[in-house]
Each structure stands twice: as structure tokens, then as C-alpha cells.
Design a protein around this motif. Structure first.
Motif, short mmCIF file in Angstrom:
data_model
loop_
_atom_site.label_atom_id
_atom_site.label_comp_id
_atom_site.label_asym_id
_atom_site.label_seq_id
_atom_site.Cartn_x
_atom_site.Cartn_y
_atom_site.Cartn_z
N ASN A 201 0.85 -1.19 0.00
CA ASN A 201 0.00 0.00 0.00
C ASN A 201 0.88 1.24 0.00
N LEU A 202 0.31 2.30 -0.55
CA LEU A 202 1.07 3.51 -0.85
C LEU A 202 0.24 4.73 -0.47
N THR A 203 0.85 5.66 0.23
CA THR A 203 0.23 6.96 0.49
C THR A 203 0.88 7.97 -0.42
N LEU A 204 0.10 8.57 -1.32
CA LEU A 204 0.63 9.54 -2.27
C LEU A 204 0.92 10.87 -1.58
N SER A 205 1.61 11.75 -2.29
CA SER A 205 2.07 13.01 -1.67
C SER A 205 0.92 13.91 -1.25
N ASP A 206 -0.29 13.73 -1.83
CA ASP A 206 -1.44 14.55 -1.45
C ASP A 206 -2.24 13.94 -0.30
N GLY A 207 -1.79 12.78 0.18
CA GLY A 207 -2.49 12.10 1.27
C GLY A 207 -3.44 11.01 0.81
N SER A 208 -3.63 10.85 -0.50
CA SER A 208 -4.48 9.76 -1.00
C SER A 208 -3.83 8.41 -0.69
N LYS A 209 -4.67 7.44 -0.30
CA LYS A 209 -4.16 6.12 0.08
C LYS A 209 -4.54 5.09 -0.98
N VAL A 210 -3.55 4.28 -1.37
CA VAL A 210 -3.75 3.28 -2.42
C VAL A 210 -3.31 1.91 -1.91
N TRP A 211 -4.19 0.91 -2.06
CA TRP A 211 -3.84 -0.47 -1.77
C TRP A 211 -3.64 -1.19 -3.10
N LEU A 212 -2.53 -1.89 -3.27
CA LEU A 212 -2.24 -2.60 -4.50
C LEU A 212 -2.35 -4.10 -4.25
N ILE A 238 -6.37 -2.04 -7.73
CA ILE A 238 -6.11 -1.12 -6.63
C ILE A 238 -7.42 -0.72 -5.99
N TYR A 239 -7.35 -0.46 -4.70
CA TYR A 239 -8.42 0.22 -3.98
C TYR A 239 -7.83 1.55 -3.52
N ILE A 240 -8.56 2.64 -3.72
CA ILE A 240 -7.99 3.95 -3.45
C ILE A 240 -8.99 4.83 -2.71
N GLU A 241 -8.48 5.56 -1.74
CA GLU A 241 -9.23 6.58 -1.02
C GLU A 241 -8.58 7.92 -1.34
N VAL A 242 -9.23 8.72 -2.17
CA VAL A 242 -8.64 9.94 -2.71
C VAL A 242 -8.85 11.11 -1.76
N ALA A 243 -7.76 11.82 -1.49
CA ALA A 243 -7.83 13.03 -0.67
C ALA A 243 -8.55 14.13 -1.45
N LYS A 265 -13.98 6.92 -2.64
CA LYS A 265 -13.34 5.63 -2.41
C LYS A 265 -13.84 4.67 -3.47
N PHE A 266 -12.92 3.99 -4.15
CA PHE A 266 -13.35 3.08 -5.20
C PHE A 266 -12.28 2.04 -5.49
#
Length: 403
Positions: A201-212, A238-243, A265-266
């Protein structure tokens, strides 16, 4: 089933005593006429146990030991009692059969201990002869997760968490809790490659969280510069929760479609061997595929994209499409070929799923807990589908073995 009409009283004094009885577990998970007869006669001959038997039945249906009032030490004690009883009873059986029954027993135990419910529906027609090999698979060599930045590649042999900071650095957390910080390339896209058998899983620089999920490749920038935020899913899921950021819309690009995000979230699935789809959990997204038409999704809607770019939208249970990130899978009358396809990604197995019509009539409805022990999960599938799971060296055999 031989032996079902012969009673051996194991000294039931509490409902948990039934939860260690393999015949009881099987009766609750996959009842048949002989099991129904066995337990009906059991009740008639042991009326004094009727109350605790009903309590065990209710427990299996509604709660499961994982959410029970039993303390952790009581659950551990019960599990040890189950394992001990299995070991003692299986010592008298030939070695090959012992291994198989032990795995099946452990799988049955896991159904209770982890609150797992896994039910199989199979059609009676086209029934395969007993002993026929239904499927042969191979266990593949595990590959490492790779983080590619510029001309550098960093490898991880276990699942990792990455967190991008606004200064262009990435903080890496390993399962052993060790942390390190690296610099990412700001002028080029970075790439995270998660092979089959691994997750990240990855947290992008804007705070969005991504599960791979297993078998995923995603490209992303170290920082989101400009008027928009954009990542690319080359393959996988991926499952992602966008900031939320009203000034910078968020886009996910795939080879077949583009998703525009309005704070949400999608889940996106873009495996090469499965239909491409998007499932919206919360918020609003739109989809473009093959044309300029923008299709909007509402929560609990799934958009499936065909090879020619056509989009079909339907209502679904969103939880079934995102539970993989929490370590389990949910199915609803799902063909066994699709069940094995998802299991094979998670455990890095290789099955030739397109050439086994004998499995098409077997469907699965329920929930599978994805433990670290692949053998237990495969043995559970075998136990509940009247098949036999056998592992020899690097090969996996699924054999028809009706009771």
C-alpha cells in the motif's frame, strides 16, 4: 458416509465441544442426507444435550469463535485441544491420507476459529468420476516487490508500506517495522511493481491512500505539480481513497479507460485475464472509455468495460470487491474457476483455468479468510467441494473425491 450411524460419545459438556467435532462442522457448512440422519438420531438419543447443541448451531450461524465472548486464552486452549485430538486420531492412518486429512481438519478448524463461512453450491449433472484429476497447478517462484525511480530499482522480499512526503522523499515501512527514507525522481514517473503473491500500500504526496493487490503495476509522480493529479494503473487491481482537493482533480488512467475522481473511495480491477471494472464505494467518479462521453457512477455501482470499449453499469455489493485489502474474499455463486483465479493471484499459483469445463458447474458463495498458509485454504476448498487437495513438491492437484 461410513461410520455416521455409530455413536461415540466424546463427553459433550459445553457447546464448544461440538465446535471441535469435524462431523458437526461439516454438517453446518455442507449438510447432506447422511449427516442430517446422523445428527437427528444423535439428538433423539441424547436429549439432555439438545440445548448446548442448539447453542453451538446458533454460534456457527451468527458469531463464530473469532467474535465470541471467549477470551484469547480460552480460544487458544480450544484450538490446542482440537489440534491434539486430530494428531492422536490421525496417527493410525497411512501417511498420504494423514497429511490430507490433517490439512482438511485444520481447514475446518479455521472455518470456526476465524469465523470463516464458505458454502459451495454444485450442480448434480456433469458429475466427474471419482478420482479424476480436475485441475493441476504449479507453485511459482516468489518474486520481489520493486520500486523503480529513474534508473534505480529497490527490491523488497515482503509486503511493504510506502508513504510519499511533499518534499519528494518516500518513507518505507517493512513488516519488521524497520523504516528507511529514499529520494524519488521528481521529473519522471515512478513505478511500483507488486508481483503475484505479494501486496503493498502507498500513500501519495497529497495524502491519497492506495492499496495494490497481487500482480499490480502502478505509475505515480513523487509530487503532484500542475493543475491535476494523475496516476496510471498498468495492470492489476487497486483500492484507493482519494484526498479531497477541489482545485486539483484526480485521474486514474488504465489502458482501457480513464476515471475522474470527485473525492471518493473506489476499486479498479484491470487484470489481463479478467473483465476490467470499477466499483464505487463512496463519493462520485466518472468513467470515459473509447469516446468523449462521461459516465457517472453512484455508490455501489460497478462499471464493466468490454474489449470494444462498451460500458455496462450494474448495482453490486461493494464490500465483495474491496475485502481483498483486508485479507479475505467474498463470493456469491461464483464459478470455481474464478475462485481459483483469485486464489492463484494471492498465493502465486498457476492454473490452466480455461481448459477445465468440469469446474464450471461448481459455484461458491461465502467468505474465505486468506491466511498465510496456502495449504489450509486449498484444503478448505477441497473439503467443501467434494474434491481432494494434494500438494507434491511444486505441484498442486485438485482431484474429484465425492463422499
Amino acid at each position: 458416509m461410513p461410520g455416521y450411524t455409530h455413536f461415540k460419545m466424546p463427553g459433550y459438556t459445553h457447546y464448544t465441544d461440538f465446535l471441535k467435532d469435524r462431523k458437526f462442522i461439516r454438517w453446518q457448512l455442507l449438510p447432506d442426507e447422511e449427516l442430517d440422519t446422523y445428527w437427528r438420531e444423535f439428538i433423539e438419543k441424547n436429549l439432555h444435550l439438545n440445548d448446548i447443541l442448539r447453542e453451538a448451531i446458533e454460534y456457527m450461524k451468527t458469531t463464530g469463535l473469532n467474535n465470541s465472548s471467549l477470551s484469547a486464552s480460552e480460544r487458544l486452549h480450544l484450538l490446542k485441544r482440537i489440534e491434539t485430538s486430530i494428531e492422536q486420531s490421525e496417527k493410525k492412518v497411512k501417511i498420504d491420507r494423514t497429511v490430507l486429512l490433517y490439512l482438511s481438519s485444520c481447514a475446518a478448524i479455521a472455518l470456526v476459529i476465524f469465523g470463516l463461512t464458505f458454502f459451495i453450491q454444485q450442480q448434480k449433472k456433469n458429475h466427474s468420476p471419482k478420482g479424476e484429476i480436475l485441475m493441476v497447478g504449479s507453485m511459482l517462484n516468489n518474486k520481489e516487490i520493486q520500486l523503480v525511480t529513474d534508473n534505480n530499482s529497490i527490491s523488497f522480499n515482503s509486503d511493504v508500506q510506502l508513504e510519499l512526503e511533499r518534499n519528494g522523499k518516500a518513507r518505507i515501512r517493512r513488516p519488521d517495522r524497520k523504516e528507511e527514507t529514499i529520494d524519488l525522481t521528481s521529473s519522471k514517473e515512478n513505478k511500483l511493481i507488486v508481483p503475484y503473491g505479494k501486496r503493498s500500500n502507498l500513500t501519495l504526496s497529497d495524502g491519497s491512500k492506495v492499496w495494490l493487490n497481487s500482480g499490480s503495476i502502478m505509475e505515480f509522480p513523487a509530487q503532484f505539480n500542475g493543475d491535476s493529479r494523475e496516476i496510471r494503473l498498468s495492470s492489476g487491481e487497486i483500492y484507493i481513497e482519494v484526498a479531497s482537493d477541489s482545485k486539483k482533480p484526480f485521474y486514474v488512467q488504465t489502458s482501457d479507460f480513464q476515471v475522474k475522481v470527485y473525492g471518493t473511495k473506489f476499486n479498479i480491477s484491470a487484470y489481463a485475464d479478467s473483465p476490467k471494472s470499477v466499483v464505487l464505494v463512496e463519493g462520485t467518479i466518472s468513467l470515459k472509455s473509447g469516446s468523449d462521453e462521461e459516465l457517472f457512477l453512484s455508490p455501489s455501482e460497478q462499471a464493466t468495460v468490454s474489449g470494444d470499449g462498451a460500458v455496462e453499469i450494474q448495482m453490486v455489493e461493494a464490500e465483495s470487491y474491496i475485502c481483498w485489502k483486508n485479507g479475505h474474499l467474498k463470493f456469491d455463486k461464483t464459478p470455481m474457476t474464478e475462485v481459483l483465479r483469485q486464489i492463484s493471484r494471492y498465493y502465486n499459483l498457476s492454473f490452466d483455468l480455461d481448459s477445465h469445463p468440469n469446474l464450471e458447474n461448481r459455484t461458491c458463495t461465502g467468505k474465505i479468510y486468506l491466511s498465510e498458509n496456502m495449504e489450509n485454504v486449498m484444503a478448505t476448498i477441497g473439503l467443501l467441494t467434494s474434491t481432494k487437495f494434494v500438494k507434491r513438491e511444486n505441484q498442486v492437484f485438485i482431484i474429484n473425491e465425492p463422499n
